[in-house]
Design a protein around this motif. Structure first.
Motif, PDB file in Angstrom:
ATOM      1  N   ILE C 245      43.552  38.537  52.874  1.00  0.00           N
ATOM      2  CA  ILE C 245      44.059  38.288  51.438  1.00  0.00           C
ATOM      3  C   ILE C 245      43.119  37.908  50.495  1.00  0.00           C
ATOM      4  N   GLY C 246      41.991  37.109  50.773  1.00  0.00           N
ATOM      5  CA  GLY C 246      41.262  36.664  49.938  1.00  0.00           C
ATOM      6  C   GLY C 246      40.668  37.546  49.002  1.00  0.00           C
ATOM      7  N   GLU C 247      40.006  38.632  49.951  1.00  0.00           N
ATOM      8  CA  GLU C 247      39.301  39.781  49.091  1.00  0.00           C
ATOM      9  C   GLU C 247      40.143  40.331  48.247  1.00  0.00           C
ATOM     10  N   GLN C 248      41.459  40.852  48.717  1.00  0.00           N
ATOM     11  CA  GLN C 248      42.477  41.395  47.939  1.00  0.00           C
ATOM     12  C   GLN C 248      42.782  40.794  46.843  1.00  0.00           C
ATOM     13  N   PHE C 249      42.941  39.370  46.694  1.00  0.00           N
ATOM     14  CA  PHE C 249      43.204  38.524  45.720  1.00  0.00           C
ATOM     15  C   PHE C 249      42.203  38.721  44.506  1.00  0.00           C
ATOM     16  N   VAL C 250      40.817  38.391  45.172  1.00  0.00           N
ATOM     17  CA  VAL C 250      39.924  38.330  44.018  1.00  0.00           C
ATOM     18  C   VAL C 250      39.709  39.790  43.368  1.00  0.00           C
ATOM     19  N   THR C 251      39.945  41.026  44.133  1.00  0.00           N
ATOM     20  CA  THR C 251      39.905  42.241  43.613  1.00  0.00           C
ATOM     21  C   THR C 251      40.774  42.213  42.396  1.00  0.00           C
ATOM     22  N   SER C 252      42.213  41.749  42.896  1.00  0.00           N
ATOM     23  CA  SER C 252      43.295  42.107  42.211  1.00  0.00           C
ATOM     24  C   SER C 252      43.129  41.353  40.558  1.00  0.00           C
ATOM     25  N   VAL C 253      42.183  40.145  40.658  1.00  0.00           N
ATOM     26  CA  VAL C 253      42.163  39.523  39.182  1.00  0.00           C
ATOM     27  C   VAL C 253      41.307  40.215  38.460  1.00  0.00           C
ATOM     28  N   PHE C 254      40.134  40.577  39.312  1.00  0.00           N
ATOM     29  CA  PHE C 254      39.122  41.554  38.398  1.00  0.00           C
ATOM     30  C   PHE C 254      39.675  42.915  37.877  1.00  0.00           C
ATOM     31  N   VAL C 255      40.511  43.495  38.436  1.00  0.00           N
ATOM     32  CA  VAL C 255      41.112  44.874  37.714  1.00  0.00           C
ATOM     33  C   VAL C 255      42.414  44.544  37.002  1.00  0.00           C
ATOM     34  N   TYR C 258      48.326  42.720  37.592  1.00  0.00           N
ATOM     35  CA  TYR C 258      49.259  41.715  37.406  1.00  0.00           C
ATOM     36  C   TYR C 258      50.073  41.449  38.337  1.00  0.00           C
ATOM     37  N   SER C 259      50.950  42.277  38.997  1.00  0.00           N
ATOM     38  CA  SER C 259      51.811  41.944  40.090  1.00  0.00           C
ATOM     39  C   SER C 259      51.121  41.457  41.536  1.00  0.00           C
ATOM     40  N   MET C 260      50.151  42.007  41.612  1.00  0.00           N
ATOM     41  CA  MET C 260      49.134  41.449  42.917  1.00  0.00           C
ATOM     42  C   MET C 260      48.776  39.974  42.689  1.00  0.00           C
ATOM     43  N   ILE C 261      48.313  39.720  41.253  1.00  0.00           N
ATOM     44  CA  ILE C 261      47.911  38.229  40.859  1.00  0.00           C
ATOM     45  C   ILE C 261      49.051  37.380  41.086  1.00  0.00           C
ATOM     46  N   LEU C 262      50.166  37.809  40.576  1.00  0.00           N
ATOM     47  CA  LEU C 262      51.424  37.116  40.605  1.00  0.00           C
ATOM     48  C   LEU C 262      51.800  36.931  41.866  1.00  0.00           C
ATOM     49  N   GLY C 263      52.024  37.772  42.575  1.00  0.00           N
ATOM     50  CA  GLY C 263      52.703  37.567  44.046  1.00  0.00           C
ATOM     51  C   GLY C 263      51.700  37.031  44.916  1.00  0.00           C
ATOM     52  N   THR C 264      50.431  37.171  44.856  1.00  0.00           N
ATOM     53  CA  THR C 264      49.574  36.312  45.795  1.00  0.00           C
ATOM     54  C   THR C 264      49.523  34.856  45.487  1.00  0.00           C
ATOM     55  N   SER C 265      49.721  34.697  44.014  1.00  0.00           N
ATOM     56  CA  SER C 265      49.734  33.261  43.728  1.00  0.00           C
ATOM     57  C   SER C 265      50.734  32.432  44.073  1.00  0.00           C
ATOM     58  N   LEU C 266      52.112  33.106  43.901  1.00  0.00           N
ATOM     59  CA  LEU C 266      52.979  32.469  44.428  1.00  0.00           C
ATOM     60  C   LEU C 266      53.185  32.104  45.923  1.00  0.00           C
ATOM     61  N   PHE C 267      52.637  33.326  46.580  1.00  0.00           N
ATOM     62  CA  PHE C 267      52.462  33.176  47.719  1.00  0.00           C
ATOM     63  C   PHE C 267      51.550  31.952  48.309  1.00  0.00           C
ATOM     64  N   PHE C 268      50.478  31.825  47.669  1.00  0.00           N
ATOM     65  CA  PHE C 268      49.819  30.827  47.780  1.00  0.00           C
ATOM     66  C   PHE C 268      50.273  29.377  47.627  1.00  0.00           C
TER      67      PHE C 268
END
Lengths: 310, 561, 297
Positions: C245-255, C258-268
């Motif tokens: 999930i870490g790699e997925q999150f960082v990619t999502s920030v760079f691209v 939005y929904s992935m960033i928010l979803g992952t942040s909430l999860f974290f």
């Protein structure tokens, strides 16, 4: 112990007899807290050597390195790229033919700046926050802890990118980006310590003697918290350099053509297979800094712990 | 009673705490960890996942290096998805190993004399993987979906630039009926173009032009292309496994019309982003291809695994002419000849890229049998730092200042290296350059709004004709945010776009490039991009990776000797 | 706790929107197509409308679809990748604690001897080698050259060893340092001397008294450490091609997904809050003297 081999009967024991005067006599000359600490520190050889090395590294980075360097850290010459360490280039050259000796010391300077800035932020914000939170307790504590939770919930990477984009990329911005969520760690440690100390006997004693709150905090609680504060600080410096290296790795760190230890290590890791010296040399300086700060931190902690006094 | 304070400096508690105790604690910990691994482990580990390459049993493993974003051919844009789509679906024509279009789903085409009307006749017996026959309606449906403004397809222009009525539909000014595509019967597809374009046929191999089975797509709804069952296949391979971030598995399609010529049985698609890891995997036999970065090229250049090719891609420095100093022609010329292109290509990139000799890259078709570059010859001056210094001086005097100019760069390591290099080179000729590295998204945004002074810029050609590069510089082109305006250039390009005389058209394009590069020095081309790869020797001879219209073409790949 | 989550979600929403660029970054993108894409995804609506819609969805448990991976639900992607990171992370933590404890105890017990200095140096070296150096080194030597471990991917437990190892080094060092510090502090206290005078054996003293008191700061360290590791480090996952999930999150920030960033942040955030809860509870168990909610002031 020999007592195992003797018969112990109650009549063998008698009161020692206490000389009231004697027990209240102060055994040695009264010494201030800090003076005492310095004396103890001097006895710790590991810490002293570390201190010396740190001073040496500072000198190298800020004074001697630049004096001895014959090149600028930006001077490129593609015809002499990837030269292994030699008499001409003590640390070799990188992919642009730049002198690594100069770049490593320039990088050390930058890293030390960043680390100290981040550590300062950590200290001031983190300790204050944690002390207030732990000491006051109750609702204030609750509220402040919620703030920390919120801060930690916000993705650090997003904040870092924003910082890098909104402000001019540079040393100050990186320090802010690193420090902005880093202090919460220190706050939690200090708070934990406060909670522990608050209910210990000496606190109760001091308060019943009528100590004001600020005296309590400054003269008693914080000095007793110094152990974990210093240890944590000694971690903040390397972790700041680390965080900067990570930011460099993803591309948000120090901007080209500048260098920091973090960016040099991160670039060097790419070349690990073919030109390992590009990695080992900055890493060696980095490790040296780590080890010395740690040993020094240990020494300081031992020296500052009033309970360790002989 | 006061207790005498004994304060030993060390507490020797250790004598009874033996090694045995250490082992006990450590052992328990490790045992716990193993248990943790064995029990819940089964479900989280990849089933039959990566690392099964090596040409064993007529199967190979390849690395697309990026996640597979979207397998819907009517909306997708990324290279990883196209690597799969290009091989599980097939368009009207396909490119052969020499990049020339050959009939695929179509068995032939009739082109009218004026070059505007195309009549495709589909082959007999072509089927989808669910048994449905492939019909001309499938093509019409897919193309219209791609053009539909609701689909918001970035590549809609690949159709709307050529097909009559397409642009109106795509921009909402027209309807689907007005698009000049007709399907008089299941086997015939008629298309009308805006202007003659012989190179358009090659685009039939581009994924946006692939067919889709309307009934199937509509039945799948939102689930379309999410799993292997939610897609239909009419190409040389079918997809049997798929995970957007881990990879896919392709297997030979037994219903493919040309299956006799498809050699490789099974292809495993992996996603390994890190080059070092990829090289390690190649060396251990788990991957059969891997792209190389410059440091690896030197090591592997002389091995039989080395392979390189050039693409239809040019990279250049673009000066934004709203900046006063960059409006000066001498300054722009200095930028052109003030850096060592050969050193950049040989030392920094070292991956098969070539120093630029003009703007349009090598290999793109030119007049007659020549390529554009062959016909045009070099239009860039040779590296000359002395002359560059002079020109820069003159320019500074004319403008009256020598300000620090910012150079916008992407955050990729290649881009950063190049901008670092250029900064140093340009400083030697008297310029003051400051590099501004931005994350990719941000850099694109800045370029789009024209918010830069100098910028690194690259362009990938979409089809085999110089227009794909030259139309960027029209003064009203949406990509022209560098404020380049030359009415003569506009005239030439517009005329070429509408021209029906192919010979004259090419002459106009040649002239246009001369104006752009030689006369106006509107840009400072750096290099024509190449790639260096490690490819299994058994695969290398037949390996096909097209410079346009779909990359990896596995229909031609063979494992030999 | 819900309030905290709400605040985090809101702040993250707004600062993600402040990120430069959009989810649609393609060199071939024209402003016209961008407009079409915005309309398609509802990004052309005013910010507060988007915010309201998003919050309503989240309250119902719908994290939306990823902008990067066409049509894929964010929750599905997070849940499929999280166990992988968790596995590697927890393994790293366990290994790290065990070795760290051992090192820390040795160092404290043999304070100011060569063992102490050695243990400290090992710990320090562990902290000074970044994962993106350690990872490739391990992969190259143990994976390729010696062939002891798989180079990449995540097909069996054996595949998780190198990634966990690379991550655990940091844990070892951190734990060792804290254990040592705390043990030394505690060992100098009066009640330890008293216990020994009473005749308790070394091991008993350590376990019952020293460790118990030393554990508090370690518990403090452990919570954020576990979260850090469990949520995966970009580096390890990228180098070993592990679908975490870490790699997925960082990619999502760079691209700008939005929904992935928010979803992952909430999860974290949920994870982190849980960890803090556990930490506070542990405080109470280990040291009953701490009254977290300031009952007696």
């Amino acid at each position: 112990m020999e007592t195992k081999h003797r018969d112990l009967t109650p009549d063998l024991f008698g009161p020692l007899g206490v000389d009231e005067q004697e027990s209240e006599r102060i055994a040695g000359p009264p010494v201030g807290f800090w003076r005492d600490a310095w004396t103890r520190l001097k006895k710790n050889r590991g810490a002293l050597i570390s201190l010396a090395i740190i001073v040496f590294l500072f000198a190298m980075a800020f004074a001697i390195g630049p004096l001895v360097a014959s090149q600028s850290p930006y001077a490129q010459d593609l015809s002499r790229r990837f030269a292994a360490p030699s008499a001409e280039f003590w640390f070799g050259t990188d992919e642009f033919g730049r002198d690594m000796w100069t770049r490593v010391w320039a990088g050390t300077r930058v890293s030390l700046y960043i680390a100290f800035l981040a550590a300062l932020l950590d200290m001031f914000v983190g300790v204050t926050f944690g002390a207030v939170s732990g000491f006051l307790g109750g609702r204030v504590d609750d509220l402040l802890q919620r703030v920390i939770e919120i801060l930690n919930g916000i993705p650090y990477l997003v904040v870092a990118i924003l910082a890098m984009v909104v402000f001019e990329p540079g040393i100050i911005t990186i320090s802010i980006a690193i420090g902005i969520t880093g202090w919460t760690y220190m706050a939690r440690i200090v708070r934990g310590r406060m909670l522990q100390l608050k209910d210990q006997e000496f606190t109760l004693a001091s308060r019943s003697l009528g100590a004001s709150r600020s005296r309590l905090v400054w003269k008693h609680l914080i000095p007793n918290s110094l152990g974990p504060i210093i240890v944590n600080l000694m971690f903040t410096i390397p972790s700041a350099i680390f965080a900067e290296a990570f930011l460099s790795f993803i591309g948000l760190g120090i901007q080209v053509p500048e260098a920091s230890l973090g960016s040099l290590i991160s670039d060097g890791a790419q070349q690990l297979r073919f030109h390992p010296y590009l990695l080992w040399l900055p890493s060696a300086v980095f490790c040296l800094i780590m080890i010395c700060f740690n040993l020094l931190g240990d020494g300081l902690r031992d020296a500052l712990d009033p309970k360790m006094r002989k | 009673m006061a207790i005498r304070r004994v304060r030993p400096s060390t507490v020797r508690v250790g004598t009874q705490f033996s090694r045995g105790d250490f082992l006990k604690i450590g052992g328990t910990g490790l045992a716990g960890a193993t248990l943790l691994g064995a029990v819940p482990g089964c479900s989280i580990f990849q089933q039959d996942g990566g690392g099964q390459g090596g040409g064993v049993g007529n199967s190979i493993a390849v690395n697309v290096a990026n996640p597979i974003k979207d397998l819907n051919s009517a909306s997708t844009t990324d290279s990883a998805s196209s690597s799969i789509l290009d091989n599980v679906t097939e368009g009207l024509y396909r490119l052969d190993p020499n990049n020339k279009p050959v009939p695929a789903q179509a068995e032939g085409v009739q082109i009218s004399d004026d070059g505007l009307n195309y009549t495709f006749t589909l082959r007999n017996g072509i089927k989808w993987s669910n048994g449905d026959p492939v019909t001309s309606h499938d093509f019409e449906y897919a193309w219209l979906t791609a053009l539909d403004p609701d689909t918001a397809n970035i590549y809609a222009y690949i159709i709307s630039t050529f097909v009559k009525g397409a642009d109106e539909f795509n921009t909402g000014k027209g309807s689907a009926e007005d698009v000049a595509i007709e399907t008089p019967d299941d086997k015939t597809l008629k298309v009308t173009l805006l202007a003659p374009a012989p190179y358009w046929l090659g685009l039939m191999a581009f994924f946006t032009y692939y067919p889709q089975n309307q009934k199937f797509v509509e039945r799948q709804g939102n689930n379309y292309a999410q799993t292997p069952d939610a897609l239909l296949y009419n190409g040389p391979y079918t997809m049997t496994e798929f995970n957007p971030t881990e990879g896919a598995t392709l297997e030979k399609n037994e219903n493919y019309w040309d299956k006799g010529n498809v050699n490789i049985q099974k292809i495993e698609i992996d996603i390994v982003k890190d080059t070092a890891t990829g090289v390690n995997l190649y060396e251990s036999g788990e991957l059969d291809n891997q792209e190389l970065s410059s440091e690896y090229v030197t090591e592997f250049r002389d091995t039989p695994d080395f392979w390189s090719h050039t693409l239809f891609v040019t990279w250049w420095t673009v000066p934004n002419q709203k900046v006063p100093i960059l409006q000066n022609e001498n300054i722009r010329r200095a930028l052109q000849l003030g850096f060592d292109r050969k050193a950049l290509v040989d030392k920094l990139l070292n991956n098969g890229s070539e120093a630029a000799t003009g703007y349009v890259p090598d290999g793109i078709a030119g007049p007659g049998d020549q390529t554009f570059r062959e016909a045009q010859g070099p239009v860039l001056p040779e590296y000359d730092p002395e002359k560059a210094k002079e020109l820069w001086q003159k320019g500074v005097e004319e403008v009256g200042e020598n300000p620090t100019i910012s150079y916008l760069s992407y955050d990729t390591s290649v881009s950063k290296d190049i901008s670092t290099f250029l900064q140093s080179e340009y400083e030697k000729i008297g310029a003051k350059i400051e590099v501004n590295v931005q994350p990719y998204n941000r850099a694109l945004e800045l370029q789009e709004t024209g918010d830069f002074q100098l910028s690194q810029f690259g362009w990938i050609g979409d089809y085999d004709d110089p227009m794909t590069f030259l139309d960027l510089w029209l003064s009203d082109a949406s990509f022209n945010t560098q404020n380049y305006k030359n009415p003569r250039y506009d005239e030439l390009i517009t005329a070429a776009q509408e021209s029906t005389d192919l010979k004259k058209r090419m002459e106009m394009l040649l002239e246009a490039e001369r104006i752009l590069v030689e006369e106006d020095a509107a840009l400072a081309p750096q290099y024509f991009e190449g790639e260096a790869w490690l490819i299994r020797p058994a695969l290398q001879k037949s390996y096909v990776d097209h410079p346009y219209g779909g990359g990896w073409d596995m229909r031609w790949w063979k494992l030999e000797g | 706790m819900l309030v905290t989550l709400f605040v985090i979600a809101s702040i993250t929403f707004f600062i993600s929107k402040m990120l430069p660029g959009t989810p649609f970054a393609d060199p071939k993108l024209t402003p016209q197509v961008r407009q079409q894409l915005f309309e398609k995804y509802g990004l052309d609506e005013p910010l507060y409308v988007q915010y309201a819609k998003y919050m309503v969805n989240v309250a119902q448990g719908d994290l939306g679809n990823s902008y990067y991976f066409e049509g894929r639900p964010v929750s599905q992607m997070i849940l499929s990748r999280f166990p992988v990171s968790m596995f590697i992370g927890v393994q790293a933590v366990i290994f790290g604690i065990v070795v760290g404890l051992a090192l820390g105890i040795v160092a404290a017990l043999r304070h100011n001897t060569i063992w102490d200095t050695l243990a400290v140096m090992i710990a320090v070296i562990g902290v000074s080698v970044p994962t993106f150096v350690l990872g490739p080194v391990l992969q190259y030597w143990l994976g390729l050259k010696l062939g002891l471990f798989p180079i990449a991917f995540f097909e069996s437990w054996w595949h998780s060893v190198l990634p966990s190892l690379a991550l655990s080094v940091f844990v070892v060092s951190t734990v060792a340092r804290f254990v040592r510090t705390e043990m030394l502090e505690v060992m100098g206290q009066d009640y330890i001397t008293l216990a020994r005078a009473k005749g308790l054996s070394g091991l008993a003293v350590i376990i019952r008294h020293v460790l118990r008191n030393a554990l508090i700061p370690i518990v403090t360290v452990l919570a954020p450490l576990t979260i850090y590791l469990v949520t995966g480090t970009l580096v390890v996952e990228q180098i070993f091609a592990v679908p975490g999930i870490g790699e997925q999150f960082v990619t999502s920030v760079f691209v700008n997904d939005y929904s992935m960033i928010l979803g992952t942040s909430l999860f974290f955030s949920v994870l982190f809050i849980l960890a803090l809860l556990i930490q506070d509870i542990s405080y109470g168990i280990i040291d009953p003297r701490i009254r977290v909610h300031g009952a007696k002031e």
